[in-house]
Scaffold this motif. Sequence first.
Motif, PDB file in Angstrom:
ATOM      1  N   LEU A  54       0.828  -1.208   0.000  1.00  0.00           N
ATOM      2  CA  LEU A  54       0.000   0.000   0.000  1.00  0.00           C
ATOM      3  C   LEU A  54       0.861   1.257   0.000  1.00  0.00           C
ATOM      4  N   ARG A  55       1.938   1.266   0.801  1.00  0.00           N
ATOM      5  CA  ARG A  55       2.806   2.441   0.855  1.00  0.00           C
ATOM      6  C   ARG A  55       3.668   2.558  -0.393  1.00  0.00           C
ATOM      7  N   ALA A  56       4.084   1.433  -0.947  1.00  0.00           N
ATOM      8  CA  ALA A  56       4.949   1.460  -2.123  1.00  0.00           C
ATOM      9  C   ALA A  56       4.200   1.926  -3.366  1.00  0.00           C
ATOM     10  N   MET A  57       2.961   1.482  -3.530  1.00  0.00           N
ATOM     11  CA  MET A  57       2.207   1.758  -4.750  1.00  0.00           C
ATOM     12  C   MET A  57       1.260   2.946  -4.613  1.00  0.00           C
ATOM     13  N   GLY A  58       1.088   3.458  -3.381  1.00  0.00           N
ATOM     14  CA  GLY A  58       0.057   4.461  -3.177  1.00  0.00           C
ATOM     15  C   GLY A  58      -1.250   3.751  -2.871  1.00  0.00           C
ATOM     16  N   ARG A  59      -2.108   4.381  -2.087  1.00  0.00           N
ATOM     17  CA  ARG A  59      -3.272   3.666  -1.587  1.00  0.00           C
ATOM     18  C   ARG A  59      -4.227   3.165  -2.673  1.00  0.00           C
ATOM     19  N   PRO A  60      -4.637   3.958  -3.650  1.00  0.00           N
ATOM     20  CA  PRO A  60      -5.601   3.433  -4.642  1.00  0.00           C
ATOM     21  C   PRO A  60      -5.053   2.238  -5.433  1.00  0.00           C
ATOM     22  N   VAL A  61      -3.851   2.406  -5.984  1.00  0.00           N
ATOM     23  CA  VAL A  61      -3.249   1.321  -6.761  1.00  0.00           C
ATOM     24  C   VAL A  61      -2.863   0.173  -5.844  1.00  0.00           C
ATOM     25  N   GLY A  62      -2.358   0.494  -4.662  1.00  0.00           N
ATOM     26  CA  GLY A  62      -1.972  -0.542  -3.709  1.00  0.00           C
ATOM     27  C   GLY A  62      -3.137  -1.410  -3.295  1.00  0.00           C
ATOM     28  N   LEU A  63      -4.307  -0.803  -3.093  1.00  0.00           N
ATOM     29  CA  LEU A  63      -5.494  -1.585  -2.753  1.00  0.00           C
ATOM     30  C   LEU A  63      -5.842  -2.559  -3.869  1.00  0.00           C
ATOM     31  N   ALA A  64      -5.741  -2.091  -5.122  1.00  0.00           N
ATOM     32  CA  ALA A  64      -6.035  -2.961  -6.263  1.00  0.00           C
ATOM     33  C   ALA A  64      -5.057  -4.136  -6.315  1.00  0.00           C
ATOM     34  N   VAL A  65      -3.774  -3.857  -6.052  1.00  0.00           N
ATOM     35  CA  VAL A  65      -2.770  -4.925  -6.063  1.00  0.00           C
ATOM     36  C   VAL A  65      -3.041  -5.919  -4.932  1.00  0.00           C
ATOM     37  N   CYS A  66      -3.396  -5.422  -3.767  1.00  0.00           N
ATOM     38  CA  CYS A  66      -3.696  -6.320  -2.637  1.00  0.00           C
ATOM     39  C   CYS A  66      -4.911  -7.185  -2.934  1.00  0.00           C
ATOM     40  N   VAL A  67      -5.912  -6.612  -3.597  1.00  0.00           N
ATOM     41  CA  VAL A  67      -7.096  -7.391  -3.979  1.00  0.00           C
ATOM     42  C   VAL A  67      -6.704  -8.495  -4.957  1.00  0.00           C
ATOM     43  N   LEU A  68      -5.829  -8.184  -5.896  1.00  0.00           N
ATOM     44  CA  LEU A  68      -5.365  -9.196  -6.852  1.00  0.00           C
ATOM     45  C   LEU A  68      -4.619 -10.314  -6.130  1.00  0.00           C
ATOM     46  N   TYR A  69      -3.761  -9.947  -5.197  1.00  0.00           N
ATOM     47  CA  TYR A  69      -3.034 -10.973  -4.450  1.00  0.00           C
ATOM     48  C   TYR A  69      -3.975 -11.819  -3.605  1.00  0.00           C
ATOM     49  N   LEU A  70      -4.978 -11.198  -3.045  1.00  0.00           N
ATOM     50  CA  LEU A  70      -5.958 -11.952  -2.260  1.00  0.00           C
ATOM     51  C   LEU A  70      -6.706 -12.935  -3.152  1.00  0.00           C
ATOM     52  N   PHE A  71      -7.044 -12.503  -4.356  1.00  0.00           N
ATOM     53  CA  PHE A  71      -7.682 -13.402  -5.322  1.00  0.00           C
ATOM     54  C   PHE A  71      -6.783 -14.599  -5.628  1.00  0.00           C
ATOM     55  N   VAL A  73       8.241  -7.311  -8.983  1.00  0.00           N
ATOM     56  CA  VAL A  73       9.245  -6.413  -9.570  1.00  0.00           C
ATOM     57  C   VAL A  73       8.686  -4.996  -9.673  1.00  0.00           C
ATOM     58  N   LEU A  74       7.427  -4.890 -10.106  1.00  0.00           N
ATOM     59  CA  LEU A  74       6.790  -3.570 -10.225  1.00  0.00           C
ATOM     60  C   LEU A  74       6.678  -2.899  -8.858  1.00  0.00           C
ATOM     61  N   ILE A  75       6.276  -3.653  -7.852  1.00  0.00           N
ATOM     62  CA  ILE A  75       6.138  -3.094  -6.490  1.00  0.00           C
ATOM     63  C   ILE A  75       7.478  -2.585  -5.977  1.00  0.00           C
TER      64      ILE A  75
END
Length: 372
Positions: A71-88, A344-346
Amino acid sequence: MNKTDISEKQMKSTIALFLMGSSVISSGSNSAKQDTWIAVLVAVALMIPVTWVYSGILRLYPGQNFYRNVLRAMGRPVGLAVCVLYLFYLLLLGGQVLRTFSEFMHLVNLTQTPLIGISAAMVAVAVYLLSNRLYVLTRIGKFVLPVLYFTIILTVLLSFRDMDLSNLKPVLQSKPSDFLKGVVTAFTLPYGELVVCLPMFGVSGRIEKIFPTLIKGIFLGFGFLYAAVLRNILVLGYYDSTAGFSSYECVSVIQMGEFFTRIEVLIGINLLLAGFIKFAVLAFSSCEGVARLFGYRDSEPLVAPVSLLLLTLSALLDKNMSEVFGFREIYPIVALPFQVLLPVLILVVGTVRKKFQKPRKPSPEAREKPSG
């Protein structure tokens, strides 16, 4: 050391058992065929720089949870999307692992037991274990790992008379495309799944050397899996690349006289232990993801509902064992973005953002001791 802290040795053992997981029963179906043992070596070599990326993500903001770092690395909006993808990804993989082991037990030992009953029993034990915190799971992992190593050494020795070195020939005669596919398969299952273990470091307590711990865990698991791969190829030959549960079928040929037979039943129990550890880690990481997404400070209350969700997914994802094996064919395509591209992107985005960010005081939530 506090009794709830997780030592480096416990973490290494748990990571090794996680990587063994479902691979010890479903290590066949590799397109590299007799060159699978070489493909595995290449996959492990590729895993070293990827592990450096994983540890780099955790080092961006030391002492914080993997999901908070994202969340801190990607910024909250994008970070939330990445976390949702990882949860999936975690929920999908958790459901598949639970279904694979339930099918394994159903087919080889408990043929009259309903599949859902086998899955529910595993989930119930996982819920009880994780409700007592992660450090309990890691202590069990430290105890179970030597048992599995004793198992692999025993089966290699007992199957020595059935081995045929000619099964390794011809060396490097696979088609380049088949060999490359074999490397990707060996990389994504299981070594790239190490990304699932990263949330455990958020509650580990005093583990500071993240990269060495990850690497040692990988090589502990590699030693076990590589011995199993070589044993299976030398005993089963070409059939190893087509068998569904190649390790179990390889051990089933062991026979010492008329009384020492059916050793695969005992081995199956040991293999199940590794699979259970893998499912429990997946359940824990999924709970951590849900907790961070919805603002919970403690993931323990989520253990039961998330585990029940994984149980439901295991029943819905596949209709039969053929579909379970079919998913393994497309799994590298699904897994590579989560195992390589997104990490790598994170790390890149997080490193750049951290360089230009002003230092800020840690919040009370970040200062509190992680739960585990």
